[in-house]
Design a protein around this motif. Structure first.
Motif, PDB file in Angstrom:
ATOM      1  N   GLY A 145      -5.000   7.512  90.916  1.00  0.00           N
ATOM      2  CA  GLY A 145      -5.716   7.049  92.107  1.00  0.00           C
ATOM      3  C   GLY A 145      -6.688   8.080  92.636  1.00  0.00           C
ATOM      4  O   GLY A 145      -7.049   8.059  93.813  1.00  0.00           O
ATOM      5  N   ARG A 146      -7.136   8.989  91.741  1.00  0.00           N
ATOM      6  CA  ARG A 146      -8.095  10.007  92.179  1.00  0.00           C
ATOM      7  C   ARG A 146      -9.501   9.409  92.188  1.00  0.00           C
ATOM      8  O   ARG A 146      -9.797   8.466  91.445  1.00  0.00           O
ATOM      9  CB  ARG A 146      -8.071  11.211  91.226  1.00  0.00           C
ATOM     10  N   LEU A 147     -10.366   9.983  93.008  1.00  0.00           N
ATOM     11  CA  LEU A 147     -11.721   9.447  93.147  1.00  0.00           C
ATOM     12  C   LEU A 147     -12.736  10.132  92.245  1.00  0.00           C
ATOM     13  O   LEU A 147     -13.877   9.677  92.144  1.00  0.00           O
ATOM     14  CB  LEU A 147     -12.186   9.576  94.605  1.00  0.00           C
ATOM     15  N   GLY A 168      -5.683  23.417 104.523  1.00  0.00           N
ATOM     16  CA  GLY A 168      -5.211  22.501 103.493  1.00  0.00           C
ATOM     17  C   GLY A 168      -5.168  21.076 104.008  1.00  0.00           C
ATOM     18  O   GLY A 168      -5.547  20.785 105.140  1.00  0.00           O
ATOM     19  N   GLY A 169      -4.702  20.183 103.168  1.00  0.00           N
ATOM     20  CA  GLY A 169      -4.707  18.803 103.630  1.00  0.00           C
ATOM     21  C   GLY A 169      -3.787  17.917 102.823  1.00  0.00           C
ATOM     22  O   GLY A 169      -2.886  18.419 102.160  1.00  0.00           O
ATOM     23  N   GLY A 170      -4.179  16.645 102.892  1.00  0.00           N
ATOM     24  CA  GLY A 170      -5.463  16.077 103.248  1.00  0.00           C
ATOM     25  C   GLY A 170      -6.623  16.627 102.401  1.00  0.00           C
ATOM     26  O   GLY A 170      -6.426  17.241 101.379  1.00  0.00           O
ATOM     27  N   THR A 171      -7.805  16.347 102.878  1.00  0.00           N
ATOM     28  CA  THR A 171      -9.008  16.737 102.150  1.00  0.00           C
ATOM     29  C   THR A 171      -9.968  17.436 103.108  1.00  0.00           C
ATOM     30  O   THR A 171     -10.858  16.793 103.688  1.00  0.00           O
ATOM     31  CB  THR A 171      -9.692  15.498 101.526  1.00  0.00           C
ATOM     32  N   PRO A 172      -9.827  18.763 103.280  1.00  0.00           N
ATOM     33  CA  PRO A 172     -10.724  19.471 104.192  1.00  0.00           C
ATOM     34  C   PRO A 172     -12.203  19.290 103.849  1.00  0.00           C
ATOM     35  O   PRO A 172     -13.052  19.318 104.741  1.00  0.00           O
ATOM     36  CB  PRO A 172     -10.285  20.935 104.026  1.00  0.00           C
ATOM     37  N   PHE A 186      -7.215  14.200 106.798  1.00  0.00           N
ATOM     38  CA  PHE A 186      -8.009  13.023 106.392  1.00  0.00           C
ATOM     39  C   PHE A 186      -8.211  12.946 104.876  1.00  0.00           C
ATOM     40  O   PHE A 186      -8.476  13.955 104.225  1.00  0.00           O
ATOM     41  CB  PHE A 186      -9.378  13.067 107.083  1.00  0.00           C
ATOM     42  N   CYS A 187      -8.094  11.740 104.347  1.00  0.00           N
ATOM     43  CA  CYS A 187      -8.391  11.496 102.929  1.00  0.00           C
ATOM     44  C   CYS A 187      -9.188  10.207 102.800  1.00  0.00           C
ATOM     45  O   CYS A 187      -9.051   9.295 103.621  1.00  0.00           O
ATOM     46  CB  CYS A 187      -7.101  11.373 102.110  1.00  0.00           C
ATOM     47  N   ALA A 188     -10.015  10.138 101.763  1.00  0.00           N
ATOM     48  CA  ALA A 188     -10.834   8.948 101.543  1.00  0.00           C
ATOM     49  C   ALA A 188      -9.988   7.779 101.058  1.00  0.00           C
ATOM     50  O   ALA A 188     -10.280   6.618 101.330  1.00  0.00           O
ATOM     51  CB  ALA A 188     -11.938   9.260 100.541  1.00  0.00           C
ATOM     52  N   GLN A 189      -8.963   8.079 100.285  1.00  0.00           N
ATOM     53  CA  GLN A 189      -7.959   7.076  99.914  1.00  0.00           C
ATOM     54  C   GLN A 189      -6.691   7.827  99.536  1.00  0.00           C
ATOM     55  O   GLN A 189      -6.715   9.029  99.308  1.00  0.00           O
ATOM     56  CB  GLN A 189      -8.425   6.162  98.783  1.00  0.00           C
ATOM     57  N   ARG A 190      -5.581   7.106  99.509  1.00  0.00           N
ATOM     58  CA  ARG A 190      -4.325   7.795  99.210  1.00  0.00           C
ATOM     59  C   ARG A 190      -4.041   7.745  97.707  1.00  0.00           C
ATOM     60  O   ARG A 190      -4.063   6.668  97.103  1.00  0.00           O
ATOM     61  CB  ARG A 190      -3.163   7.147  99.977  1.00  0.00           C
ATOM     62  N   CYS A 191      -3.801   8.897  97.130  1.00  0.00           N
ATOM     63  CA  CYS A 191      -3.437   8.940  95.713  1.00  0.00           C
ATOM     64  C   CYS A 191      -2.047   8.315  95.542  1.00  0.00           C
ATOM     65  O   CYS A 191      -1.207   8.396  96.445  1.00  0.00           O
ATOM     66  CB  CYS A 191      -3.454  10.381  95.216  1.00  0.00           C
ATOM     67  N   HIS A 192      -1.810   7.751  94.377  1.00  0.00           N
ATOM     68  CA  HIS A 192      -0.615   6.916  94.199  1.00  0.00           C
ATOM     69  C   HIS A 192       0.696   7.676  94.327  1.00  0.00           C
ATOM     70  O   HIS A 192       1.729   7.092  94.618  1.00  0.00           O
ATOM     71  CB  HIS A 192      -0.669   6.234  92.824  1.00  0.00           C
ATOM     72  N   TYR A 193       0.651   8.977  94.099  1.00  0.00           N
ATOM     73  CA  TYR A 193       1.889   9.771  94.091  1.00  0.00           C
ATOM     74  C   TYR A 193       2.091  10.540  95.393  1.00  0.00           C
ATOM     75  O   TYR A 193       3.081  11.240  95.549  1.00  0.00           O
ATOM     76  CB  TYR A 193       1.832  10.783  92.930  1.00  0.00           C
ATOM     77  N   CYS A 194       1.142  10.436  96.338  1.00  0.00           N
ATOM     78  CA  CYS A 194       1.096  11.392  97.444  1.00  0.00           C
ATOM     79  C   CYS A 194       1.905  10.947  98.647  1.00  0.00           C
ATOM     80  O   CYS A 194       1.721   9.832  99.151  1.00  0.00           O
ATOM     81  CB  CYS A 194      -0.361  11.601  97.868  1.00  0.00           C
ATOM     82  N   ASP A 195       2.761  11.835  99.139  1.00  0.00           N
ATOM     83  CA  ASP A 195       3.491  11.536 100.378  1.00  0.00           C
ATOM     84  C   ASP A 195       3.160  12.550 101.470  1.00  0.00           C
ATOM     85  O   ASP A 195       3.909  12.703 102.425  1.00  0.00           O
ATOM     86  CB  ASP A 195       5.011  11.487 100.127  1.00  0.00           C
ATOM     87  N   PHE A 196       2.027  13.246 101.316  1.00  0.00           N
ATOM     88  CA  PHE A 196       1.627  14.200 102.347  1.00  0.00           C
ATOM     89  C   PHE A 196       1.264  13.451 103.625  1.00  0.00           C
ATOM     90  O   PHE A 196       1.021  12.250 103.616  1.00  0.00           O
ATOM     91  CB  PHE A 196       0.407  15.022 101.897  1.00  0.00           C
ATOM     92  N   SER A 197       1.155  14.229 104.698  1.00  0.00           N
ATOM     93  CA  SER A 197       0.764  13.647 105.973  1.00  0.00           C
ATOM     94  C   SER A 197      -0.753  13.476 105.980  1.00  0.00           C
ATOM     95  O   SER A 197      -1.491  14.419 106.267  1.00  0.00           O
ATOM     96  CB  SER A 197       1.192  14.584 107.099  1.00  0.00           C
TER      97      SER A 197
HETATM   98  S1  SF4 Z   1      -3.048  14.004  96.823  1.00  0.00           S
HETATM   99 FE1  SF4 Z   1      -4.531  15.098  98.104  1.00  0.00          FE
HETATM  100  S2  SF4 Z   1      -6.392  13.814  98.018  1.00  0.00           S
HETATM  101 FE2  SF4 Z   1      -4.696  12.540  97.299  1.00  0.00          FE
HETATM  102  S3  SF4 Z   1      -4.011  11.453  99.148  1.00  0.00           S
HETATM  103 FE3  SF4 Z   1      -2.724  13.286  98.931  1.00  0.00          FE
HETATM  104  S4  SF4 Z   1      -3.720  14.836 100.171  1.00  0.00           S
HETATM  105 FE4  SF4 Z   1      -5.228  13.189  99.848  1.00  0.00          FE
END
Ligand code: SF4
Length: 410
Positions: free
Chosen positions: A146-148, A74-78, A22-33
């Protein structure tokens, strides 16, 4: 790394990775699940992990040790899961597995959601290492990514961790940003060193397919850093952090003495580990398998009592050989010189002359300049090792000029 070591016999696994998607929003560069959710589904996450553990136990292949040595959430945002999540997770895996006094238990957090209550809850549950997604201390760079969080929240999160006895802290930093972002990398490194955290991980910005960044690059709105600028950022970081007392012990990781990440060493030394959660990978020589990537699909399948593993591969002898070389070159332990025949020796001696490696008493270890060419050099050395083994291969197995920079991500 020994290239000719016996492969470990399948044994009980004492390292676990758990993915919190789970993440609060997606960072612009992130392709994680990740799944963007204002309120993460803690109950659903715990139920899915419990169901997956039952399936793993019933299968009987990836058997967990009664005492864990390393755990990594890890995550996501634990940190979005709230203060009780780690204690509940202990209940699912079994409290007895967390009793080893030497257990290294890392959980990832973003600065803005690492509250005092969360730090207290994690510490009480047994988490003893926190990895903070700092990325930069430059407000414009953080907004661009796109970080919070803002810069001041990084130091505040470090203080909150320390107030609860969580002294073993890592900061993630991103380098290789486009020049137009006007981020002062040197200043970011100074800020990180000033916080006196014992571990720092560097990630090179990459344009991953399907991300807003990739779209912006494709449409010409963003120009990525040149290979030269990317390499200079990396080399500057290595110099600055070593001056600050950190040991550059792996291509993208730096630690004060005694604070090397033990969980990551499991990956780099091909020790077995179990991955739980969407997109998690597991490894038990010679098999690597991975779970369904999307949280929704993973959750549905696992709660229906079906295995969530999407696929697996069995590494062949050649693949294992290349992997051993690549992993060995990643770390400052390097590769044992006794394992290299005449062709391979010739290659690493030439690297030493070019400044890509140093030859110590019994090992070849890449320099930071060599680490920028990691993938390329690993293939070259593998080719020479294969030639020494009589497997043939190109007579002149490597060329440095024109190689693309390896991506030193963790
Ligand atoms: S970089 Fe980290 S905080 Fe940002 S969307 Fe991806 S997993 Fe979430």
């Amino acid at each position: 790394m020994r290239l000719v070591a016996d492969e470990p016999a399948p044994a009980a696994i004492s390292s676990v990775y758990v993915h919190a998607p789970f993440c609060a929003q997606r960072c612009h560069y992130c392709d994680f699940s990740v799944t963007v959710a204002p309120r993460p589904d803690l109950e659903g996450w715990l139920a899915a992990l419990a169901a997956e553990l039952d399936l793993v136990a019933a299968e009987g292949r990836f058997l967990l040790s009664p005492a864990l040595a390393t755990v990594y959430v890890g995550g996501g945002t634990p940190s979005l899961l709230g203060p009780e999540a780690m204690e509940e997770f202990v209940g699912i895996l079994g409290p007895e597995r967390f009793r080893d006094a030497g257990l290294e238990w890392t959980a990832e957090a973003n600065p803005e959601s690492f509250t005092a209550g969360l730090a207290r809850g994690w510490s009480a549950a047994g988490v003893n290492r926190v990895s903070l997604g700092a990325q930069s201390f430059h407000p414009g760079a953080l907004r661009w990514m796109g970080r919070l969080h803002g810069p001041s929240e990084i130091g505040a999160a470090v203080e909150r961790a320390r107030a609860e006895g969580l002294m073993n802290i890592n900061l993630d930093l991103i380098f290789g940003l486009p020049e137009t972002v006007e981020r002062d990398w040197r200043s970011d490194l100074d800020h990180a060193v000033a916080l006196e955290v014992p571990h720092l991980s560097l990630y090179g910005l990459a344009s991953e397919e399907g991300t807003p960044l990739a779209r912006a690059v494709r449409e010409g709105r963003v120009t990525l850093a040149s290979e030269e600028a990317y390499g200079e950022d990396f080399l500057q970081a290595s110099r600055r952090l070593q001056t600050g007392g950190y040991r550059h012990y792996e291509v993208s990781n730096f630690a004060l003495p005694g604070f090397e990440a033990r969980h990551n060493l499991v990956y780099w030394t091909r020790e077995p580990y179990l991955g739980l959660g969407s997109s998690a990978h597991s490894f038990l020589h010679p098999c690597r398998r991975w779970n369904l990537k999307a949280w929704g699909a993973y959750q549905e399948v696992v709660l229906a009592g079906q295995p969530p593993w999407e696929s697996e591969e069995k590494l062949g002898t050649r693949e294992v050989a290349l992997e051993r070389i690549w992993l060995g070159l990643r770390t400052a332990a390097g590769i044992h010189l006794d394992d290299l025949g005449s062709s391979a020796r010739e290659v690493v001696e030439e690297w030493a002359l070019e400044g890509y490696a140093r030859l110590e008493k019994d090992a070849v270890i890449l320099t930071p300049r060599g680490w920028l060419l990691l993938d390329h050099l690993a293939v070259a050395l593998d080719s020479a090792v294969e030639q020494d083994r009589g497997g043939g291969g190109p007579g002149r197995p490597w060329r440095v000029g024109g190689a693309s920079a390896a991506e030193p991500t963790g």
